[in-house]
Design a protein around this motif. Structure first.
Motif, PDB file in Angstrom:
ATOM      1  N   UNK A 143       2.685  15.542   6.235  1.00 57.08           N
ATOM      2  CA  UNK A 143       1.961  14.285   6.509  1.00 57.08           C
ATOM      3  C   UNK A 143       2.115  13.247   5.407  1.00 57.08           C
ATOM      4  N   UNK A 156      -0.209 -10.310  10.398  1.00 60.71           N
ATOM      5  CA  UNK A 156       0.143  -8.909  10.666  1.00 60.71           C
ATOM      6  C   UNK A 156       1.661  -8.771  10.774  1.00 60.71           C
ATOM      7  N   UNK A 211       0.818  -1.217   0.000  1.00 60.76           N
ATOM      8  CA  UNK A 211       0.000   0.000   0.000  1.00 60.76           C
ATOM      9  C   UNK A 211       0.855   1.273   0.000  1.00 60.76           C
ATOM     10  N   UNK A 218      -1.780 -13.103  23.837  1.00 59.69           N
ATOM     11  CA  UNK A 218      -2.774 -12.980  22.769  1.00 59.69           C
ATOM     12  C   UNK A 218      -2.307 -13.839  21.593  1.00 59.69           C
ATOM     13  N   UNK A 239      -0.268   4.136   9.010  1.00 63.27           N
ATOM     14  CA  UNK A 239      -0.668   3.210  10.077  1.00 63.27           C
ATOM     15  C   UNK A 239       0.543   3.053  10.991  1.00 63.27           C
ATOM     16  N   UNK A 254      -5.474   9.739  -0.678  1.00 67.36           N
ATOM     17  CA  UNK A 254      -5.427   8.614   0.259  1.00 67.36           C
ATOM     18  C   UNK A 254      -6.590   8.784   1.238  1.00 67.36           C
ATOM     19  N   UNK A 274      -5.552  -6.335  25.178  1.00 70.10           N
ATOM     20  CA  UNK A 274      -4.459  -6.367  24.193  1.00 70.10           C
ATOM     21  C   UNK A 274      -4.930  -6.951  22.869  1.00 70.10           C
ATOM     22  N   UNK A 275      -5.823  -7.939  22.945  1.00 72.82           N
ATOM     23  CA  UNK A 275      -6.348  -8.530  21.707  1.00 72.82           C
ATOM     24  C   UNK A 275      -7.165  -7.495  20.930  1.00 72.82           C
ATOM     25  N   UNK A 297      -3.868  13.040   3.847  1.00 70.34           N
ATOM     26  CA  UNK A 297      -2.647  13.856   3.842  1.00 70.34           C
ATOM     27  C   UNK A 297      -2.980  15.350   3.913  1.00 70.34           C
ATOM     28  N   UNK A 303     -12.455 -12.429  13.112  1.00 71.32           N
ATOM     29  CA  UNK A 303     -11.250 -12.749  13.879  1.00 71.32           C
ATOM     30  C   UNK A 303     -11.476 -12.538  15.368  1.00 71.32           C
ATOM     31  N   UNK A 342      -6.765  -4.297  21.074  1.00 67.61           N
ATOM     32  CA  UNK A 342      -5.809  -3.310  20.558  1.00 67.61           C
ATOM     33  C   UNK A 342      -5.120  -3.824  19.292  1.00 67.61           C
ATOM     34  N   UNK A 343      -4.718  -5.099  19.322  1.00 70.15           N
ATOM     35  CA  UNK A 343      -4.060  -5.704  18.161  1.00 70.15           C
ATOM     36  C   UNK A 343      -4.992  -5.690  16.953  1.00 70.15           C
ATOM     37  N   UNK A 373      -5.507  -0.291   9.558  1.00 74.47           N
ATOM     38  CA  UNK A 373      -4.645  -0.072   8.391  1.00 74.47           C
ATOM     39  C   UNK A 373      -5.298  -0.600   7.120  1.00 74.47           C
ATOM     40  N   UNK A 374      -6.160  -1.593   7.263  1.00 77.53           N
ATOM     41  CA  UNK A 374      -6.836  -2.138   6.076  1.00 77.53           C
ATOM     42  C   UNK A 374      -7.922  -1.203   5.565  1.00 77.53           C
ATOM     43  N   UNK A 375      -8.293  -0.225   6.375  1.00 77.08           N
ATOM     44  CA  UNK A 375      -9.303   0.745   5.946  1.00 77.08           C
ATOM     45  C   UNK A 375      -8.692   1.857   5.083  1.00 77.08           C
ATOM     46  N   UNK A 376      -7.374   1.851   4.973  1.00 75.24           N
ATOM     47  CA  UNK A 376      -6.699   2.869   4.161  1.00 75.24           C
ATOM     48  C   UNK A 376      -6.789   2.506   2.674  1.00 75.24           C
ATOM     49  N   UNK A 377      -7.239   3.480   1.872  1.00 72.43           N
ATOM     50  CA  UNK A 377      -7.459   3.221   0.450  1.00 72.43           C
ATOM     51  C   UNK A 377      -6.844   4.356  -0.379  1.00 72.43           C
ATOM     52  N   UNK A 378      -6.040   4.003  -1.362  1.00 75.00           N
ATOM     53  CA  UNK A 378      -5.520   5.013  -2.297  1.00 75.00           C
ATOM     54  C   UNK A 378      -6.415   4.979  -3.528  1.00 75.00           C
ATOM     55  N   UNK A 409      -5.215  -2.235  15.489  1.00 72.77           N
ATOM     56  CA  UNK A 409      -4.019  -1.902  14.697  1.00 72.77           C
ATOM     57  C   UNK A 409      -4.085  -2.583  13.322  1.00 72.77           C
ATOM     58  N   UNK A 410      -4.475  -3.833  13.328  1.00 73.78           N
ATOM     59  CA  UNK A 410      -4.481  -4.616  12.094  1.00 73.78           C
ATOM     60  C   UNK A 410      -5.534  -4.103  11.111  1.00 73.78           C
TER      61      UNK A 410
END
Lengths: 269, 101
Positions: free
Chosen positions: A201, A252, A105, A247, A207, B39, B18-19, B64, B93, B21-22, B29-34, B25-26
């Motif tokens: 930016x 990832x 990406x 966890x 991310x 972006x 923590x799960x 941006x 998941x 949070x993980x 980032x998959x929601x980001x689209x160019x 994070x995962x």
């Protein structure tokens, strides 16, 4: 338009970085479908297990950086621009574990140069972001850098070389310790200088960089070398006692700060 | 030693926080689209904004902070698809993790 990854690996008395680079390259080939160029020295190539890199560039290692009393050959990243044979390049640390195609990406955003400015730690969500010093900039991370062969990217790498060559001077200005050279700090300063001391930016990967930090260990859930499922175990210190927490993660990418843990992970698959 | 035995020997507990949070994070980032020279993040705010207009062309600030003129319907359709796919994977998941602990 060519696309690939570049890794730097120079063996130290403590760690076999060449083997780490082979491990990383296989994952880059598989998950990102990119060729990998390795920058290394003659001595380190003795560790080769026969894996064929797209290209191996042998350079003279810069031995004047030490950590924990042993040489830590991490200078020379500024050469990545000149040494990369690709139009679009991912420059990665060898201990960055690729488990997905997410990094592709970074090429879609049309940028000249991008790195992480935000980090997150597995199991430790409250850790604050690192800064060069109390009154200086938030640290950028050289663990993952995406760049194109453009004049602007060239300028940034030239600036990185300038900061590397005058590291003690910049450490003095920004009040951090110069005894051990850190690419992260040099990159933070170089990008700011190249951007006229402003924050753009568009230079930031949108991310977080995920670290496996202190008191945290990664275990592979099976021995398939390209499997992407892991268990993360954390020693949570509370009132002088350790409470173990875990966890499960999959698919990832992450960066392992503890090299011993990374070596264990390599050996288990 | 396999991880199941390791966790049992260590008497380790599954960390819900923590799960979560993980997963954030995962999947964030998959929601980001160019798309269309900008972006974007396929999040509630951007999707609602695009949906609230009727014009074919719209100028929107990308992640941006650059103003980009977009084909509104096309971008909306793309972001909705990414959002739906990502959220479904996220839920799947999360449900699996809860079951594994």
């Amino acid at each position: 338009m060519t696309r690939g990854a570049i890794l730097f690996a120079f063996n130290s008395p403590k760690f076999d970085y060449y083997s780490m680079a082979e491990y990383a390259a296989k994952r880059i080939n598989h998950f990102l479908d990119l060729p990998v160029t390795l920058v290394t020295d003659e001595k380190s190539t003795m560790s080769s297990t026969g894996y064929k890199f797209d290209k191996v560039v042998k350079v003279e290692p810069n031995l004047d950086n030490k950590r924990d009393g042993v040489p830590w050959i991490n200078k020379g990243r500024c050469q990545a621009y000149a040494l990369s044979p690709y139009d679009e390049t991912l420059l990665l640390d060898v201990d960055y574990v690729v488990n997905s195609n997410r990094l592709l990406k970074t090429f879609e955003t049309g940028i000249d140069f991008a790195c992480h400015d935000n980090t997150a730690y597995f199991m430790q969500p409250k850790l604050s972001q690192e800064v060069l010093s109390t009154y200086s900039y938030k640290t950028l991370w050289a663990t993952v850098i995406a760049f194109r062969k453009t004049d602007r990217a060239k300028q940034i790498f030239e600036c990185l070389e300038m900061v590397q060559n005058n590291y003690a001077h910049y450490a003095n200005i920004h009040s951090f310790i110069s005894a051990v050279y850190r690419n992260d700090y040099a990159l933070t300063l170089a990008l700011r200088i190249a951007n006229g001391h402003t924050y753009l930016p568009g230079d930031i990967i949108p991310w977080n960089l995920l670290h496996v930090g202190k008191n945290t260990t990664v275990y592979k859930d099976n021995t398939d070398p390209l499997d992407t499922e892991y268990t993360i175990l954390f020693d949570n210190w509370q009132r002088g006692k350790i409470r173990k927490e875990y966890i499960k993660i999959k698919d990832i990418d992450f960066h392992i700060m503890n090299k011993e843990n990374f070596v264990e992970l390599m050996q288990n698959g | 030693m396999d991880t199941k035995t390791l966790l049992a020997d260590a008497k380790a507990r599954f960390s819900h926080n923590s799960a979560k949070q993980y997963l954030k994070e995962k999947y964030d980032s998959k929601l980001t689209v160019a798309e269309q020279g900008g972006l974007w993040k396929a999040d509630r705010e951007t999707i609602t904004l695009l949906d609230s207009f009727e014009s074919d062309k719209l100028v929107v600030m990308d992640t941006f902070n650059n103003p980009v003129q977009v084909d509104r319907k096309e971008l909306l359709a793309k972001l909705k698809t990414v959002y739906e796919q990502t959220m479904n994977d996220w839920l799947k998941e999360w449900t699996e993790l809860e079951g594994k602990r």
